[in-house]
Design an enzyme around this catalytic site. Structure first.
Site, short mmCIF file in Angstrom:
data_model
loop_
_atom_site.label_atom_id
_atom_site.label_comp_id
_atom_site.label_asym_id
_atom_site.label_seq_id
_atom_site.Cartn_x
_atom_site.Cartn_y
_atom_site.Cartn_z
N GLY A 187 -50.44 1.38 58.17
CA GLY A 187 -51.97 0.78 58.12
C GLY A 187 -52.09 -0.29 57.27
N SER A 190 -52.58 -3.30 58.17
CA SER A 190 -53.50 -4.48 58.58
C SER A 190 -54.89 -4.07 58.56
CB SER A 190 -53.12 -4.65 60.21
OG SER A 190 -52.93 -3.41 61.02
N GLY A 237 -55.17 -1.72 53.65
CA GLY A 237 -54.04 -2.28 53.56
C GLY A 237 -54.25 -3.98 53.12
N TYR A 251 -61.18 15.17 62.13
CA TYR A 251 -60.43 14.23 61.26
C TYR A 251 -60.39 15.11 59.85
CZ TYR A 251 -60.70 10.31 57.99
OH TYR A 251 -60.54 9.31 56.87
N LYS A 257 -56.68 15.69 57.97
CA LYS A 257 -56.58 15.05 56.70
C LYS A 257 -56.04 16.19 55.81
CE LYS A 257 -57.13 10.58 57.00
NZ LYS A 257 -56.19 9.42 56.54
N LYS A 282 -75.25 -5.59 61.90
CA LYS A 282 -76.67 -5.23 62.50
C LYS A 282 -77.61 -6.28 62.02
CE LYS A 282 -76.97 -0.72 62.45
NZ LYS A 282 -77.60 0.61 62.76
N TRP A 328 -79.78 3.73 61.05
CA TRP A 328 -79.94 5.07 61.93
C TRP A 328 -79.94 6.04 60.74
CZ3 TRP A 328 -74.74 3.44 64.83
CH2 TRP A 328 -75.20 2.53 65.82
P1 NAP Z 1 -58.70 0.82 59.25
O1 NAP Z 1 -59.38 -0.54 58.71
O2 NAP Z 1 -59.27 1.20 60.60
O3 NAP Z 1 -56.94 0.44 59.66
C1 NAP Z 1 -56.41 1.31 60.36
C2 NAP Z 1 -54.87 1.01 60.21
O4 NAP Z 1 -53.97 1.94 60.78
C3 NAP Z 1 -54.72 -0.30 60.97
O5 NAP Z 1 -53.59 -0.98 60.27
C4 NAP Z 1 -54.24 0.16 62.22
O6 NAP Z 1 -53.23 -0.60 62.75
C5 NAP Z 1 -53.39 1.59 61.89
N1 NAP Z 1 -53.20 2.44 62.75
C6 NAP Z 1 -53.98 2.92 63.65
N2 NAP Z 1 -53.36 3.87 64.60
C7 NAP Z 1 -51.98 3.69 64.47
C8 NAP Z 1 -51.04 4.29 64.89
N3 NAP Z 1 -51.18 5.14 66.17
N4 NAP Z 1 -49.94 3.77 64.77
C9 NAP Z 1 -49.61 2.88 63.68
N5 NAP Z 1 -50.81 2.29 63.06
C10 NAP Z 1 -51.97 2.83 63.26
O7 NAP Z 1 -58.69 1.93 58.48
P2 NAP Z 1 -58.98 1.73 56.63
O8 NAP Z 1 -60.43 1.99 56.53
O9 NAP Z 1 -58.31 1.04 56.29
O10 NAP Z 1 -58.28 3.20 56.22
C11 NAP Z 1 -57.27 3.16 55.77
C12 NAP Z 1 -57.03 4.75 55.25
O11 NAP Z 1 -57.86 5.19 54.46
C13 NAP Z 1 -57.10 5.97 56.30
O12 NAP Z 1 -56.06 6.80 56.01
C14 NAP Z 1 -58.62 6.38 56.26
O13 NAP Z 1 -58.44 7.73 56.71
C15 NAP Z 1 -58.65 6.50 54.62
N6 NAP Z 1 -60.08 6.44 54.37
C16 NAP Z 1 -60.90 5.39 54.77
C17 NAP Z 1 -62.28 5.40 54.31
C18 NAP Z 1 -63.29 4.39 54.78
O14 NAP Z 1 -64.44 4.23 54.47
N7 NAP Z 1 -62.80 3.44 55.64
C19 NAP Z 1 -62.85 6.58 53.46
C20 NAP Z 1 -61.71 7.30 53.15
C21 NAP Z 1 -60.42 7.07 53.27
P3 NAP Z 1 -53.75 -1.88 63.79
O15 NAP Z 1 -54.51 -2.71 62.75
O16 NAP Z 1 -52.57 -2.42 64.47
O17 NAP Z 1 -54.71 -1.21 64.77
P1 GDP Z 2 -69.85 9.32 56.66
O1 GDP Z 2 -70.11 8.65 55.39
O2 GDP Z 2 -68.51 9.70 57.12
O3 GDP Z 2 -71.10 10.19 56.89
O4 GDP Z 2 -69.86 8.12 57.61
P2 GDP Z 2 -70.70 6.69 57.65
O5 GDP Z 2 -70.20 5.55 56.91
O6 GDP Z 2 -70.60 6.29 59.29
O7 GDP Z 2 -72.07 6.89 57.31
C1 GDP Z 2 -72.95 7.55 57.91
C2 GDP Z 2 -74.47 7.70 57.48
O8 GDP Z 2 -74.94 6.37 57.37
C3 GDP Z 2 -75.44 8.51 57.95
O9 GDP Z 2 -76.31 9.22 57.22
C4 GDP Z 2 -76.02 7.56 58.86
O10 GDP Z 2 -77.41 7.97 59.54
C5 GDP Z 2 -76.01 6.30 58.24
N1 GDP Z 2 -76.27 5.12 58.91
C6 GDP Z 2 -77.45 4.33 59.02
N2 GDP Z 2 -77.09 3.20 59.80
C7 GDP Z 2 -75.79 3.35 60.22
C8 GDP Z 2 -74.84 2.38 61.15
O11 GDP Z 2 -75.47 1.49 61.40
N3 GDP Z 2 -73.70 2.99 61.30
C9 GDP Z 2 -73.33 4.07 60.68
N4 GDP Z 2 -72.03 4.63 60.92
N5 GDP Z 2 -73.92 4.98 60.10
C10 GDP Z 2 -75.52 4.67 59.65
#
Ligand code: NAP
Ligand code: GDP
Length: 324
Positions: A14, A16, A20, A143, A147, A194, A211
């Site tokens: 991950g 990219s 990452g 999810y 996890k 947005k 939202w």
């Molecule tokens: P992201 O920006 O969506 O990136 C996902 C990464 O996973 C990309 O590099 C993607 O590759 C790769 N990937 C997805 N499906 C794949 C597959 N089938 N095979 C190989 N690679 C694959 O995610 P992120 O936000 O950086 O999240 C990173 C980690 O943090 C995840 O485990 C997520 O659950 C965790 N996390 C995220 C958040 C958050 O708010 N974002 C919060 C808590 C935990 P491509 O670029 O090639 O598609």
């Molecule tokens: P969560 O933290 O796992 O619930 O995921 P999100 O990052 O999608 O955050 C969701 C919260 O943000 C909820 O309370 C939504 O109603 C609010 N929200 C407000 N505007 C947006 C929007 O444009 N996108 C998303 N994803 N959530 C929004």
């Protein structure tokens, strides 16, 4: 191929994505560290849902350490639409990565959980011991259960093979290279995109649609802060039990606060409307960072408004290449 004693080959699945790219940037800012070689994978290198492709990429690079970020990731609304895919895809990815890591003798894997996997009905603040204490929020059960099983994997690999495979538990992450897709992404990249679009048509009276009610609470962590903490976990943290990586409870903000911060950073002058027909999701998931603070009492997080401004600036300056 014989590897020099004392060298670490760290493969980031991950590599990219949002987190990452942040790790890559922090490493560039730190400068090269003797004895560390880094490899960043994307889905183009291997589809980690496929065991043979996963084994092949581990055989090719033979890492000693792995930061496992790859996952199907999305905001509240994508999770609500696709619970089955989140469950199956993430289960396959995690099982394949951890098994392939074990097979090539990886000594340490740091995987990534999330505070949204904790029980919905709980006491606060949530801590690391509470992962399996009850069902997660309905909106993202696919999810969340996938996890949670990483923690089961880690305990079982330790019990059977003595492997030090562990996990971190970040709160909501945001920063450059996020997924700014409005329908699928998380709240901050969604609001930034947005607001940017509404700003383009502000003269015609276009409003920003937030939202839900704006009342839910979240602890946001800047991807670059998370990246620095990931490096510390990789290099220093020795437990199999997971660790929450979060700002303090006092830094929790409402969705309205988050929207206000984006409006301020992008200097949006139009109307802001709350669409209460849309879901609020989990009301809060307030997490304790006491364990982190015990290890790193002096770690300083980037102030929220500064991190929001940097992320908005990145989005505006990289609009053409941003994921959206
Ligand atoms: P992201 O920006 O969506 O990136 C996902 C990464 O996973 C990309 O590099 C993607 O590759 C790769 N990937 C997805 N499906 C794949 C597959 N089938 N095979 C190989 N690679 C694959 O995610 P992120 O936000 O950086 O999240 C990173 C980690 O943090 C995840 O485990 C997520 O659950 C965790 N996390 C995220 C958040 C958050 O708010 N974002 C919060 C808590 C935990 P491509 O670029 O090639 O598609
Ligand atoms: P969560 O933290 O796992 O619930 O995921 P999100 O990052 O999608 O955050 C969701 C919260 O943000 C909820 O309370 C939504 O109603 C609010 N929200 C407000 N505007 C947006 C929007 O444009 N996108 C998303 N994803 N959530 C929004």
């Amino acid at each position: 191929m014989q590897r020099e004693t004392g060298t670490m080959c760290i493969m980031v699945t991950g590599g990219s994505g949002l987190v990452g790219k942040a790790i890559e940037r922090v490493l560039q800012e730190e400068g090269p560290k003797t004895g560390e070689k880094w490899i960043f994978l994307s889905s183009k290198d291997a589809n980690l849902m496929n065991l043979e492709e996963t084994r092949a990429v581990f055989q090719k690079h033979r890492p000693t350490h792995v930061i496992h970020l790859a996952a199907m990731v999305g905001g509240l609304f994508k999770n609500m639409r696709q619970n089955l895919d989140f469950w199956r895809n993430n289960m396959y990815i995690n099982d394949n990565v951890l098994q392939a890591a074990h097979e090539v003798g990886v000594v340490k894997v740091v995987s990534c959980l999330s505070t949204c996997i904790f029980p919905d009905k709980t006491t606060y603040p949530i801590d690391e011991t509470m992962i399996h204490n009850g069902p997660p929020h309905d909106s993202n059960f696919g999810y969340a259960y996938a996890k949670r099983m990483i923690d089961v994997h880690n305990r079982a690999y330790f019990e059977k093979y003595g492997r030090r495979y562990t996990a971190v538990i970040p709160t909501n992450v945001f920063g450059p290279h996020d997924n700014f897709n409005i329908e699928d992404g998380h709240v901050l990249p969604g609001l930034i995109h947005k607001t940017y679009k509404a700003q383009m048509c502000v003269e015609e009276g276009t409003s920003l649609q937030v939202w839900g009610s704006g009342r839910p609470l979240r602890q946001f962590i800047y991807s670059l802060d998370l990246a620095r903490l990931f490096l510390w976990v990789l290099r220093e943290y020795d437990e199999v039990d997971p660790i929450i990586l979060s700002v303090g409870e006092e830094d929790e903000v409402s969705i309205k606060d988050a929207a206000d911060a984006v409006v301020r950073a992008l200097d949006f002058r139009g109307e802001v409307i709350y669409d209460t027909n849309k879901a609020d999701g989990q009301f809060k998931k307030t997490a304790s960072n006491a364990k982190l603070r015990k290890y790193l009492p002096d770690y300083t997080f980037t102030p929220f408004h500064k991190a929001i401004k940097e992320t908005c600036d990145w989005f505006v300056n990289n609009y053409d290449i941003a994921r959206k």
